[in-house]
Design an enzyme around this catalytic site. Structure first.
Site, mmCIF file in Angstrom:
data_model
loop_
_atom_site.group_PDB
_atom_site.id
_atom_site.type_symbol
_atom_site.label_atom_id
_atom_site.label_comp_id
_atom_site.label_asym_id
_atom_site.label_seq_id
_atom_site.Cartn_x
_atom_site.Cartn_y
_atom_site.Cartn_z
ATOM 1 N N GLN A 111 56.411 7.551 -63.908
ATOM 2 C CA GLN A 111 55.635 8.747 -64.228
ATOM 3 C C GLN A 111 56.395 9.636 -65.205
ATOM 4 O O GLN A 111 55.844 10.613 -65.704
ATOM 5 C CB GLN A 111 55.356 9.533 -62.941
ATOM 6 C CG GLN A 111 54.579 8.751 -61.899
ATOM 7 C CD GLN A 111 54.489 9.489 -60.574
ATOM 8 O OE1 GLN A 111 53.533 10.228 -60.327
ATOM 9 N NE2 GLN A 111 55.492 9.319 -59.725
ATOM 10 N N ASN A 112 57.657 9.320 -65.460
ATOM 11 C CA ASN A 112 58.489 10.131 -66.339
ATOM 12 C C ASN A 112 58.203 9.820 -67.804
ATOM 13 O O ASN A 112 57.844 8.691 -68.156
ATOM 14 C CB ASN A 112 59.970 9.886 -66.038
ATOM 15 C CG ASN A 112 60.339 10.267 -64.622
ATOM 16 O OD1 ASN A 112 59.665 11.077 -63.994
ATOM 17 N ND2 ASN A 112 61.406 9.682 -64.106
ATOM 18 N N HIS A 129 52.663 7.910 -68.103
ATOM 19 C CA HIS A 129 52.264 9.180 -68.729
ATOM 20 C C HIS A 129 52.759 9.319 -70.162
ATOM 21 O O HIS A 129 52.741 10.414 -70.728
ATOM 22 C CB HIS A 129 52.766 10.354 -67.886
ATOM 23 C CG HIS A 129 52.147 10.409 -66.533
ATOM 24 N ND1 HIS A 129 52.769 10.985 -65.443
ATOM 25 C CD2 HIS A 129 50.949 9.941 -66.061
ATOM 26 C CE1 HIS A 129 51.983 10.879 -64.378
ATOM 27 N NE2 HIS A 129 50.883 10.243 -64.731
ATOM 28 N N CYS A 140 44.660 11.623 -88.199
ATOM 29 C CA CYS A 140 44.696 10.315 -88.864
ATOM 30 C C CYS A 140 45.352 9.223 -88.032
ATOM 31 O O CYS A 140 45.378 8.060 -88.437
ATOM 32 C CB CYS A 140 45.408 10.421 -90.218
ATOM 33 S SG CYS A 140 47.186 10.811 -90.097
ATOM 34 N N CYS A 191 47.927 14.265 -93.345
ATOM 35 C CA CYS A 191 46.555 14.779 -93.431
ATOM 36 C C CYS A 191 46.425 16.240 -93.030
ATOM 37 O O CYS A 191 45.327 16.805 -93.112
ATOM 38 C CB CYS A 191 45.625 13.924 -92.570
ATOM 39 S SG CYS A 191 45.829 14.182 -90.774
ATOM 40 N N GLY A 228 62.149 8.832 -56.226
ATOM 41 C CA GLY A 228 62.189 10.154 -56.851
ATOM 42 C C GLY A 228 60.842 10.754 -57.166
ATOM 43 O O GLY A 228 60.689 11.441 -58.172
ATOM 44 N N ASN A 254 63.515 9.198 -51.685
ATOM 45 C CA ASN A 254 63.151 10.492 -52.248
ATOM 46 C C ASN A 254 63.730 11.612 -51.404
ATOM 47 O O ASN A 254 63.684 11.558 -50.170
ATOM 48 C CB ASN A 254 61.622 10.628 -52.305
ATOM 49 C CG ASN A 254 61.184 11.899 -52.993
ATOM 50 O OD1 ASN A 254 61.425 12.090 -54.177
ATOM 51 N ND2 ASN A 254 60.533 12.799 -52.260
ATOM 52 N N GLY A 256 63.126 14.747 -49.812
ATOM 53 C CA GLY A 256 61.986 15.568 -49.452
ATOM 54 C C GLY A 256 60.775 14.727 -49.093
ATOM 55 O O GLY A 256 60.792 13.494 -49.166
#
Length: 295
Positions: A111-112, A129, A140, A191, A228, A254, A256
């Site tokens: 996801q980083n 992402h 363009c 452009c 993470g 992770n 948390g």
């Protein structure tokens, strides 16, 4: 027993558990999030309870519609780029690259947007992402490197060259709003069109072809390992739902809570930077001496 020794023993125990998981499921899809890159100096989005820190992120539709938001984004990005461009892979990234080279994991789905997996040497990486190191013209379709654009930004906005600011997770920084008023946003040299970082903004969808590729990797995997990520964003959490629906075990490393805690086969609350290198060392040892594998 002192705290340092206790932490070390705890990390080794956790690493052994995770190495055992990967031994059982060598085609595990590894889903990584911002928590993996904090040791590289890139701030995380959320606290240990999964609550997002700081301001509401810029939405993609707003960015494309409003020149003021474009100026704000690029001004912050110009200042924050010094931190992002200087970030290097940490021991966690390098350990995942080593595990991949030893065929101990399947693909990496991240996801980083920092590009650190590829810098660390991982080969089979899908950036869900996008990648902050690339920029696209919406007019363009021309592509630019973010490093080259930085030269243009600094030439057009010399007053911000020496500004120091608190870095933020998105690769930008918190700066004085007055500094944005006179900021000259970049335009395509071909452009004159609008430039946008090659990342998926909040409010936008992951491109269909990229989603299809990610789903194919999940289907080919025999398990899912989350590293993470709190999984609070659905684009990542969906892979836990898919794994659970398919009866594939899910592990998480992770610090948390995660959105998928009730789905996990194995949960390790520890630093990825510290635990993953031990996992890689254990796996190499098992390769050399199969009879010593832990149960």
């Amino acid at each position: 027993m002192n705290d340092e020794l206790g932490n070390s023993l705890g990390e080794h125990h956790a690493a052994t558990q995770l190495a055992t998981f990967l031994e059982q499921y060598p085609r595990a899809l590894v889903l990584t999030g911002a928590g993996l890159s904090t040791a590289s100096g890139i701030p995380d989005y959320r606290d240990r309870d999964g609550v997002r820190r700081g301001r509401v992120p810029i939405q993609g539709p707003e960015f494309r519609r409003d020149p003021a938001i474009q100026r704000r984004y690029w001004a912050r990005s110009m200042v924050g780029w010094r931190m992002m461009s200087g970030a290097a892979p940490n021991a966690g990234h390098r350990a995942l690259a080593a595990l991949g080279a030893d065929n101990r994991i399947g693909s990496i789905l991240t996801q980083n947007v920092d590009g650190l997996h590829t810098q660390a040497g991982s080969r089979d990486v899908l950036e869900l992402h996008g990648n902050i190191h690339h920029v696209t013209c919406l007019g363009c379709g021309a592509n630019f490197t973010r490093a080259a654009l930085q030269v243009q930004l600094e030439a057009d906005n010399p007053g911000l060259r020496q500004v120091l600011a608190q870095p933020l997770p998105d690769g930008d920084a918190e700066i004085d709003p007055d500094a944005v008023t006179e900021f000259t946003a970049p335009a395509c040299v071909h452009c004159g069109g609008m430039l946008m970082p090659d990342v998926v903004f909040f409010g936008d969808n992951v491109p269909a072809a990229r989603t299809a590729a990610a789903l194919a990797r999940m289907e080919a995997a025999d398990a899912l390992l989350v590293v993470g990520s709190s999984l609070m964003v659905y684009s990542g959490f969906r892979f836990c739902r898919l794994a659970e629906a398919a009866g594939k075990p899910i592990a998480a490393l992770n610090l948390g809570r995660t959105r998928a805690d009730d789905m996990l086969t194995l949960k390790i609350e520890a630093s990825a930077e510290r635990v993953l290198p031990i996992v890689a060392d254990i796996a190499v040892g098992w390769t050399a001496m199969p009879s010593t594998r832990s149960s």
